[in-house]
Design a protein around this motif. Structure first.
Motif, PDB file in Angstrom:
ATOM      1  N   GLU A 156       9.324 -28.531 -50.707  1.00 10.10           N
ATOM      2  CA  GLU A 156       9.900 -28.467 -49.372  1.00 10.10           C
ATOM      3  C   GLU A 156      11.331 -27.982 -49.503  1.00 10.10           C
ATOM      4  O   GLU A 156      11.914 -27.993 -50.579  1.00 10.10           O
ATOM      5  N   GLU A 157      11.874 -27.528 -48.388  1.00  5.52           N
ATOM      6  CA  GLU A 157      13.264 -27.098 -48.409  1.00  5.52           C
ATOM      7  C   GLU A 157      14.126 -28.314 -48.733  1.00  5.52           C
ATOM      8  O   GLU A 157      13.931 -29.394 -48.184  1.00  5.52           O
ATOM      9  N   SER A 158      15.058 -28.131 -49.666  1.00  7.76           N
ATOM     10  CA  SER A 158      15.842 -29.278 -50.104  1.00  7.76           C
ATOM     11  C   SER A 158      17.247 -28.867 -50.493  1.00  7.76           C
ATOM     12  O   SER A 158      17.521 -27.701 -50.769  1.00  7.76           O
ATOM     13  N   THR A 159      18.102 -29.855 -50.528  1.00 10.69           N
ATOM     14  CA  THR A 159      19.470 -29.643 -50.987  1.00 10.69           C
ATOM     15  C   THR A 159      19.465 -29.192 -52.438  1.00 10.69           C
ATOM     16  O   THR A 159      20.229 -28.296 -52.813  1.00 10.69           O
ATOM     17  N   MET A 160      18.612 -29.803 -53.255  1.00 11.59           N
ATOM     18  CA  MET A 160      18.562 -29.444 -54.680  1.00 11.59           C
ATOM     19  C   MET A 160      18.215 -27.966 -54.857  1.00 11.59           C
ATOM     20  O   MET A 160      18.826 -27.275 -55.665  1.00 11.59           O
ATOM     21  N   ALA A 161      17.252 -27.464 -54.093  1.00  8.88           N
ATOM     22  CA  ALA A 161      16.869 -26.054 -54.196  1.00  8.88           C
ATOM     23  C   ALA A 161      18.043 -25.151 -53.796  1.00  8.88           C
ATOM     24  O   ALA A 161      18.339 -24.165 -54.478  1.00  8.88           O
ATOM     25  N   HIS A 162      18.731 -25.498 -52.707  1.00  8.36           N
ATOM     26  CA  HIS A 162      19.874 -24.696 -52.268  1.00  8.36           C
ATOM     27  C   HIS A 162      21.005 -24.740 -53.294  1.00  8.36           C
ATOM     28  O   HIS A 162      21.629 -23.706 -53.585  1.00  8.36           O
ATOM     29  N   GLU A 163      21.286 -25.905 -53.845  1.00 11.24           N
ATOM     30  CA  GLU A 163      22.332 -26.032 -54.857  1.00 11.24           C
ATOM     31  C   GLU A 163      21.986 -25.247 -56.116  1.00 11.24           C
ATOM     32  O   GLU A 163      22.850 -24.629 -56.734  1.00 11.24           O
TER      33      GLU A 163
END
Length: 176
Positions: A156-163
Motif C-alpha cells: 500500500e502507499e506508505s511513508t516508508m515507500a516515499h522516504e
C-alpha cells in the motif's frame, strides 16, 4: 506505516532447514525458525522471511547465523541464508555481485515494509538483491535510476515507500 507492537514476542533462538517432502523429484525444504517460547514458524525462502519477520527478528537471525558460522563452516541452505543476511546487514562492495552491476537487468523492485527491506529482482537469474531501507549500498547511478523508473511495488502507499524513493533520488543526485 502501521505501528506494530511486539511486547509479547519472544526472541529467535534457533533456525534449521527441514525436509517437508519430495515434489516433482526434488526435495522441498523450509527454514524452521524457533523462538524462546518454543513456538516455530516455517519459511520457504528469503522472500518469505522478509515478509514475515520484522527488523529485530532479522537482526537476531543474522547474529545466530554469524555465531554458528564462527564455530563450523556453513553449507547448503545455511550458507545461502548467511549470504542473504550478510548482503542485507554487512554488504562488501568488493563482492562480485556489486562489481558486476553493469550486467544487471532489473525486473522488479519490491518493498517489504514489515522487515524494512527492499528487494531487486534480476532477469535471467535467481539472484535477488535485498537491502535495508535506510542503508546506503554500493549501487551505481544507472541502477538507482532504473529502480526509480521501475516504480516500487508496495502493499500500500506508505511513508516508508516515499522516504525510500526520496533516499534513492538523493543518492542519484550525489553521484551526478
Amino acid at each position: 506505516m502501521e505501528n506494530l507492537e511486539f511486547c509479547d514476542k519472544h526472541n529467535i533462538v534457533n533456525w534449521e532447514y527441514i525436509l517437508l517432502g519430495m515434489t516433482e523429484a526434488k526435495d522441498s525444504e523450509v527454514c524452521k525458525i524457533t523462538r524462546a517460547d518454543g513456538s516455530s514458524s516455517f519459511h520457504g525462502d528469503i522472500q518469505a522471511l522478509l515478509r514475515r519477520l520484522d527488523r529485530q527478528d532479522l537482526s537476531q537471525l543474522y547474529s545466530l547465523v554469524q555465531e554458528r558460522f564462527k564455530d563450523h563452516p556453513l553449507e547448503g541452505h545455511d550458507l545461502d541464508l548467511w549470504g542473504d543476511l550478510r548482503m542485507i546487514f554487512d554488504p562488501n562492495e568488493e563482492d562480485d555481485i556489486w562489481l558486476n552491476q553493469q550486467y544487471w537487468e532489473l525486473l522488479r523492485w519490491k518493498l517489504h515494509e514489515y522487515s524494512g527491506v527492499h528487494s531487486l529482482f534480476l532477469d535471467g537469474t535467481s539472484i535477488q538483491i535485498n537491502m535495508l531501507v535506510e542503508k546506503k549500498y554500493p549501487l551505481k547511478k544507472e541502477i538507482l535510476e532504473k529502480m526509480i523508473n521501475l516504480k516500487i511495488e508496495a502493499e500500500e502507499e506508505s511513508t516508508m515507500a516515499h522516504e525510500l524513493i526520496k533516499f534513492i533520488k538523493s543518492q542519484i543526485a550525489e553521484q551526478s
